[in-house]
Write a protein that holds these residues in place. Structure first.
Motif, PDB file in Angstrom:
ATOM      1  N   ASP A  14       0.838  -1.199   0.000  1.00 47.81           N
ATOM      2  CA  ASP A  14       0.000   0.000   0.000  1.00 47.81           C
ATOM      3  C   ASP A  14       0.875   1.252   0.000  1.00 47.81           C
ATOM      4  OD1 ASP A  14       0.672   0.689   2.697  1.00 47.81           O
ATOM      5  OD2 ASP A  14      -0.991  -0.507   3.473  1.00 47.81           O
ATOM      6  N   ASP A  15       0.256   2.395  -0.136  1.00 39.01           N
ATOM      7  CA  ASP A  15       1.004   3.650  -0.254  1.00 39.01           C
ATOM      8  C   ASP A  15       1.850   3.957   0.984  1.00 39.01           C
ATOM      9  OD1 ASP A  15       0.017   4.067  -2.798  1.00 39.01           O
ATOM     10  OD2 ASP A  15      -1.562   5.450  -2.152  1.00 39.01           O
ATOM     11  N   GLU A  16       1.312   3.651   2.166  1.00 35.16           N
ATOM     12  CA  GLU A  16       2.059   3.908   3.402  1.00 35.16           C
ATOM     13  C   GLU A  16       3.307   3.023   3.486  1.00 35.16           C
ATOM     14  OE1 GLU A  16       1.042   4.578   8.132  1.00 35.16           O
ATOM     15  OE2 GLU A  16      -0.264   3.283   6.948  1.00 35.16           O
ATOM     16  N   GLU A  17       3.157   1.764   3.116  1.00 35.35           N
ATOM     17  CA  GLU A  17       4.304   0.848   3.110  1.00 35.35           C
ATOM     18  C   GLU A  17       5.332   1.262   2.052  1.00 35.35           C
ATOM     19  OE1 GLU A  17       2.040  -3.267   4.424  1.00 35.35           O
ATOM     20  OE2 GLU A  17       1.890  -2.557   2.353  1.00 35.35           O
ATOM     21  N   ARG A  18       4.850   1.648   0.888  1.00 33.52           N
ATOM     22  CA  ARG A  18       5.744   2.078  -0.189  1.00 33.52           C
ATOM     23  C   ARG A  18       6.554   3.296   0.245  1.00 33.52           C
ATOM     24  NH1 ARG A  18       5.291   0.928  -5.558  1.00 33.52           N
ATOM     25  NH2 ARG A  18       3.137   0.262  -5.234  1.00 33.52           N
ATOM     26  N   LEU A  19       5.878   4.264   0.888  1.00 29.81           N
ATOM     27  CA  LEU A  19       6.579   5.451   1.388  1.00 29.81           C
ATOM     28  C   LEU A  19       7.620   5.053   2.429  1.00 29.81           C
ATOM     29  CD1 LEU A  19       6.986   8.512   1.547  1.00 29.81           C
ATOM     30  CD2 LEU A  19       5.143   8.562   3.248  1.00 29.81           C
ATOM     31  N   ALA A  20       7.255   4.123   3.321  1.00 28.82           N
ATOM     32  CA  ALA A  20       8.187   3.681   4.364  1.00 28.82           C
ATOM     33  C   ALA A  20       9.445   3.065   3.751  1.00 28.82           C
ATOM     34  CB  ALA A  20       7.500   2.680   5.292  1.00 28.82           C
ATOM     35  N   GLN A  23      11.497   5.871   2.132  1.00 25.29           N
ATOM     36  CA  GLN A  23      12.163   6.699   3.138  1.00 25.29           C
ATOM     37  C   GLN A  23      13.368   5.962   3.729  1.00 25.29           C
ATOM     38  OE1 GLN A  23      11.136   9.609   2.306  1.00 25.29           O
ATOM     39  NE2 GLN A  23      10.395  10.372   4.259  1.00 25.29           N
ATOM     40  N   GLU A  32       8.902   4.403  13.163  1.00 23.49           N
ATOM     41  CA  GLU A  32       7.736   3.620  12.743  1.00 23.49           C
ATOM     42  C   GLU A  32       7.843   3.208  11.280  1.00 23.49           C
ATOM     43  OE1 GLU A  32       5.305   2.245  14.597  1.00 23.49           O
ATOM     44  OE2 GLU A  32       6.553   3.002  16.223  1.00 23.49           O
ATOM     45  N   GLN A  33       8.339   4.101  10.441  1.00 25.77           N
ATOM     46  CA  GLN A  33       8.521   3.766   9.032  1.00 25.77           C
ATOM     47  C   GLN A  33       9.579   2.677   8.860  1.00 25.77           C
ATOM     48  OE1 GLN A  33       9.298   7.799   7.708  1.00 25.77           O
ATOM     49  NE2 GLN A  33       7.466   7.726   6.405  1.00 25.77           N
ATOM     50  N   MET A  36       7.890  -0.555   9.743  1.00 27.46           N
ATOM     51  CA  MET A  36       6.921  -0.921   8.711  1.00 27.46           C
ATOM     52  C   MET A  36       7.630  -1.442   7.464  1.00 27.46           C
ATOM     53  SD  MET A  36       4.066   1.427   6.788  1.00 27.46           S
ATOM     54  CE  MET A  36       3.157   1.725   8.295  1.00 27.46           C
ATOM     55  N   TRP A  40       7.417  -5.277   5.970  1.00 28.67           N
ATOM     56  CA  TRP A  40       6.952  -5.576   4.616  1.00 28.67           C
ATOM     57  C   TRP A  40       8.010  -6.372   3.850  1.00 28.67           C
ATOM     58  CZ3 TRP A  40       8.412  -4.859  -0.389  1.00 28.67           C
ATOM     59  CH2 TRP A  40       7.466  -5.212  -1.349  1.00 28.67           C
TER      60      TRP A  40
END
Length: 82
Positions: A14-20, A23, A32-33, A36, A40
């Motif tokens: 998902d977008d949050e995981e992709r951003l993590a 980053q 937290e990122q 995550m 993943w």
């Protein structure tokens, strides 16, 4: 857990995981990122906790390779530093 997607394709993210993950790659992830992203990578990309027995011998071999990487990461994280 059994894989619900083709093992030779990128697993769902998902977008949050992709951003993590992005980053982390750039050294900008907060705590937290980082958690995550690693979760993943180990559980989805690395298939550490999935079954590697699949109907196709090719898919089983492919999944075994991915799982080996996931388990190596788990091992690294759980071993004490010397």
């Amino acid at each position: 857990m059994t894989t619900k997607y083709r093992v030779d394709y990128m697993p769902p993210i998902d977008d949050e995981e992709r951003l993590a993950v992005k980053q982390c790659a750039h050294g900008l992830a907060n705590a937290e990122q980082q958690k995550m992203a690693l979760k993943w990578i180990v559980e989805n990309a690395g298939m550490a906790y999935d079954s590697v027995y699949l109907p196709s011998e090719r898919d089983s071999a492919f999944a075994s390779g991915r799982r080996a990487v996931g388990l190596w990461l788990v091992s690294i994280m759980n071993r004490p530093l010397k």
